[in-house]
Motif scaffolding. Structure first.
Motif, PDB file in Angstrom:
ATOM      1  N   VAL A 109       0.830  -1.187   0.000  1.00  0.00           N
ATOM      2  CA  VAL A 109       0.000   0.000   0.000  1.00  0.00           C
ATOM      3  C   VAL A 109       0.871   1.246   0.000  1.00  0.00           C
ATOM      4  O   VAL A 109       2.029   1.224   0.418  1.00  0.00           O
ATOM      5  CB  VAL A 109      -0.953   0.060   1.218  1.00  0.00           C
ATOM      6  N   VAL A 110       0.287   2.344  -0.479  1.00  0.00           N
ATOM      7  CA  VAL A 110       0.855   3.680  -0.335  1.00  0.00           C
ATOM      8  C   VAL A 110      -0.151   4.509   0.442  1.00  0.00           C
ATOM      9  O   VAL A 110      -1.332   4.572   0.065  1.00  0.00           O
ATOM     10  CB  VAL A 110       1.151   4.333  -1.697  1.00  0.00           C
ATOM     11  N   ALA A 111       0.292   5.103   1.538  1.00  0.00           N
ATOM     12  CA  ALA A 111      -0.560   5.959   2.363  1.00  0.00           C
ATOM     13  C   ALA A 111      -0.049   7.389   2.238  1.00  0.00           C
ATOM     14  O   ALA A 111       1.129   7.651   2.478  1.00  0.00           O
ATOM     15  CB  ALA A 111      -0.529   5.499   3.816  1.00  0.00           C
ATOM     16  N   GLU A 112      -0.940   8.302   1.881  1.00  0.00           N
ATOM     17  CA  GLU A 112      -0.551   9.685   1.647  1.00  0.00           C
ATOM     18  C   GLU A 112      -1.349  10.612   2.546  1.00  0.00           C
ATOM     19  O   GLU A 112      -2.537  10.391   2.808  1.00  0.00           O
ATOM     20  CB  GLU A 112      -0.756  10.056   0.183  1.00  0.00           C
ATOM     21  N   GLY A 113      -0.683  11.674   3.006  1.00  0.00           N
ATOM     22  CA  GLY A 113      -1.353  12.665   3.827  1.00  0.00           C
ATOM     23  C   GLY A 113      -0.413  13.267   4.848  1.00  0.00           C
ATOM     24  O   GLY A 113       0.477  12.591   5.367  1.00  0.00           O
ATOM     25  N   GLY A 114      -0.589  14.559   5.111  1.00  0.00           N
ATOM     26  CA  GLY A 114       0.164  15.199   6.172  1.00  0.00           C
ATOM     27  C   GLY A 114       1.615  15.482   5.875  1.00  0.00           C
ATOM     28  O   GLY A 114       2.392  15.747   6.794  1.00  0.00           O
ATOM     29  N   GLY A 115       2.000  15.397   4.601  1.00  0.00           N
ATOM     30  CA  GLY A 115       3.361  15.760   4.239  1.00  0.00           C
ATOM     31  C   GLY A 115       4.350  14.617   4.146  1.00  0.00           C
ATOM     32  O   GLY A 115       5.477  14.821   3.696  1.00  0.00           O
ATOM     33  N   THR A 116       3.973  13.418   4.575  1.00  0.00           N
ATOM     34  CA  THR A 116       4.869  12.261   4.492  1.00  0.00           C
ATOM     35  C   THR A 116       4.133  11.100   3.835  1.00  0.00           C
ATOM     36  O   THR A 116       3.050  10.718   4.279  1.00  0.00           O
ATOM     37  CB  THR A 116       5.365  11.820   5.869  1.00  0.00           C
ATOM     38  N   THR A 117       4.715  10.540   2.782  1.00  0.00           N
ATOM     39  CA  THR A 117       4.153   9.384   2.106  1.00  0.00           C
ATOM     40  C   THR A 117       4.755   8.122   2.690  1.00  0.00           C
ATOM     41  O   THR A 117       5.973   8.025   2.857  1.00  0.00           O
ATOM     42  CB  THR A 117       4.447   9.443   0.599  1.00  0.00           C
ATOM     43  N   ILE A 118       3.902   7.151   2.988  1.00  0.00           N
ATOM     44  CA  ILE A 118       4.338   5.891   3.590  1.00  0.00           C
ATOM     45  C   ILE A 118       4.031   4.768   2.616  1.00  0.00           C
ATOM     46  O   ILE A 118       2.872   4.560   2.247  1.00  0.00           O
ATOM     47  CB  ILE A 118       3.606   5.643   4.928  1.00  0.00           C
ATOM     48  N   ARG A 119       5.064   4.060   2.179  1.00  0.00           N
ATOM     49  CA  ARG A 119       4.857   2.896   1.316  1.00  0.00           C
ATOM     50  C   ARG A 119       5.283   1.639   2.068  1.00  0.00           C
ATOM     51  O   ARG A 119       6.396   1.568   2.605  1.00  0.00           O
ATOM     52  CB  ARG A 119       5.632   3.006   0.011  1.00  0.00           C
ATOM     53  N   LEU A 120       4.395   0.650   2.084  1.00  0.00           N
ATOM     54  CA  LEU A 120       4.668  -0.634   2.709  1.00  0.00           C
ATOM     55  C   LEU A 120       4.545  -1.718   1.652  1.00  0.00           C
ATOM     56  O   LEU A 120       3.469  -1.908   1.071  1.00  0.00           O
ATOM     57  CB  LEU A 120       3.692  -0.893   3.868  1.00  0.00           C
ATOM     58  N   ASP A 121       5.645  -2.412   1.355  1.00  0.00           N
ATOM     59  CA  ASP A 121       5.677  -3.486   0.369  1.00  0.00           C
ATOM     60  C   ASP A 121       5.575  -4.832   1.064  1.00  0.00           C
ATOM     61  O   ASP A 121       6.152  -5.042   2.144  1.00  0.00           O
ATOM     62  CB  ASP A 121       6.982  -3.435  -0.427  1.00  0.00           C
ATOM     63  N   VAL A 122       4.874  -5.775   0.445  1.00  0.00           N
ATOM     64  CA  VAL A 122       4.701  -7.115   1.023  1.00  0.00           C
ATOM     65  C   VAL A 122       5.823  -8.028   0.556  1.00  0.00           C
ATOM     66  O   VAL A 122       6.057  -8.179  -0.648  1.00  0.00           O
ATOM     67  CB  VAL A 122       3.332  -7.693   0.638  1.00  0.00           C
ATOM     68  N   VAL A 123       6.508  -8.649   1.524  1.00  0.00           N
ATOM     69  CA  VAL A 123       7.621  -9.565   1.243  1.00  0.00           C
ATOM     70  C   VAL A 123       7.598 -10.687   2.273  1.00  0.00           C
ATOM     71  O   VAL A 123       6.923 -10.592   3.300  1.00  0.00           O
ATOM     72  CB  VAL A 123       8.985  -8.828   1.331  1.00  0.00           C
ATOM     73  N   PRO A 124       8.357 -11.770   2.047  1.00  0.00           N
ATOM     74  CA  PRO A 124       8.535 -12.779   3.099  1.00  0.00           C
ATOM     75  C   PRO A 124       9.322 -12.190   4.273  1.00  0.00           C
ATOM     76  O   PRO A 124      10.030 -11.193   4.126  1.00  0.00           O
ATOM     77  CB  PRO A 124       9.340 -13.876   2.390  1.00  0.00           C
ATOM     78  N   ARG A 125       9.215 -12.824   5.434  1.00  0.00           N
ATOM     79  CA  ARG A 125       9.868 -12.309   6.641  1.00  0.00           C
ATOM     80  C   ARG A 125      11.362 -12.089   6.448  1.00  0.00           C
ATOM     81  O   ARG A 125      11.922 -11.087   6.941  1.00  0.00           O
ATOM     82  CB  ARG A 125       9.645 -13.269   7.818  1.00  0.00           C
TER      83      ARG A 125
END
Length: 313
Positions: free
Chosen positions: A246-262
């Motif tokens: 997912v990409v989460a946007e708002g408040g001046g900082t973009t947060i991207r979380l990619d799905v991978v194995p542990r």
């Protein structure tokens, strides 16, 4: 600041981060009238070579308001971090074993999202219930300034305490912490000010780094599922991207979380704004990471996959 382990002890991107193509708006956030949670800081655990290189880097001391410090939190939990602090946001960088237990393992990471006004964390908790989190988990983090007396630091809310390698929490700084002169915080700018700018010092002004504008972190599918409700409840606009992240946007900082194995989890990239533009491009190799500053008013810090090589995914 390590939260989930403390709860247990208490007994309770390549393109840039924000440039991925969305697969659609299914489950997208941003439906609330205003954003309540904002990127406060994130932490990552790196191989010892990288952590030591960060700790002893002369360049980082010029680039940012940089500190190395050991903190005692709730339940007597102790951790040592390397900190790059901006105007409203900061980074917390750890080496293997710098915090005990699961949070101190290679590839672990975390994300703190905070409110700006007193009382707003309660609204976040109500939103979490609307997002399907039946029982949000409350936690009080404390700080020991060295006299053995814990001072309330911030209230936190989590969606779960079971995780693979990544945990995220909402937080609200406590009035008691701001009132303690040892906190070296600023006076409020408005009634109920518990914001990030008040919490952090103005020492960033004498360095290049201003703030974190984007982070990219690789997480497991389970950890992502626990995090998305918090992002949505905080008011971020959340969209899915190729690969299930997912990409989460708002408040001046973009947060991207990619799905991978542990075995592939961990920090991938941090984008930062600068206090002033620089004419030339500077590349600084720091352990198994590369910090590129300029040209212009932007810096990009990329990290190897669990310190195994010099490339990012």
């Amino acid at each position: 600041m390590i939260i989930v382990l403390a709860v247990a002890l208490a007994g309770a991107i390549g393109g840039g981060v924000g440039t991925a193509q969305a697969e659609g708006n299914q489950g997208s956030g941003g439906s609330y009238d205003r954003q309540l949670l904002f990127y406060n800081h994130s932490f990552g655990v790196f191989d010892r070579e990288t952590a030591d290189a960060i700790e002893h880097s002369d360049y980082l001391r010029e680039f940012a308001n940089f500190q190395v410090r050991t903190t005692t939190g709730s339940g007597g939990q102790i951790w040592t971090g390397r900190y790059l602090m901006g105007r409203e946001t900061y980074l917390e960088l750890l080496g293997i074993g710098d915090v005990p237990g699961q949070d101190g393992t290679l590839g672990s990471a975390g994300l703190g999202l905070s409110v700006e006004r007193a009382g707003e964390l309660a609204t976040v908790k109500e939103r979490l219930k609307a997002e399907g989190v039946a029982e949000p988990i409350d936690f009080l983090q404390t700080k020991d300034f060295g006299d053995g007396v814990p001072v309330p630091w911030f209230d936190a809310v989590l969606t779960d305490t079971q995780y693979d390698a990544f945990d995220a929490w909402g937080m609200e700084y406590r009035a008691e912490y701001f009132a303690d002169p040892r906190s070296n915080t600023e006076p409020p700018s408005f009634p109920g000010d518990v914001g990030r700018e008040r919490y952090l010092s103005d020492d960033y002004r004498t360095h290049l780094m201003r703030d974190v504008t984007a982070v990219r972190i690789a997480v497991t599918a389970g950890d992502l599922a626990d995090t998305v409700p918090l992002l949505r409840a905080g008011g971020f606009s959340v969209r899915t991207v190729t690969g299930g992240g997912v990409v989460a946007e708002g408040g001046g900082t973009t947060i991207r979380l990619d799905v991978v194995p542990r075995e592939q989890t961990g920090y991938r990239q941090v984008d930062m704004s600068l206090n002033r533009p620089v004419k030339d491009r500077h590349v600084e190799r720091i352990g198994n990471s590369t910090l590129t500053v300029g040209p212009g008013s932007r810096a990009v810090w990329t990290f190897a996959e669990n310190g195994t090589n010099g490339t990012t995914r």
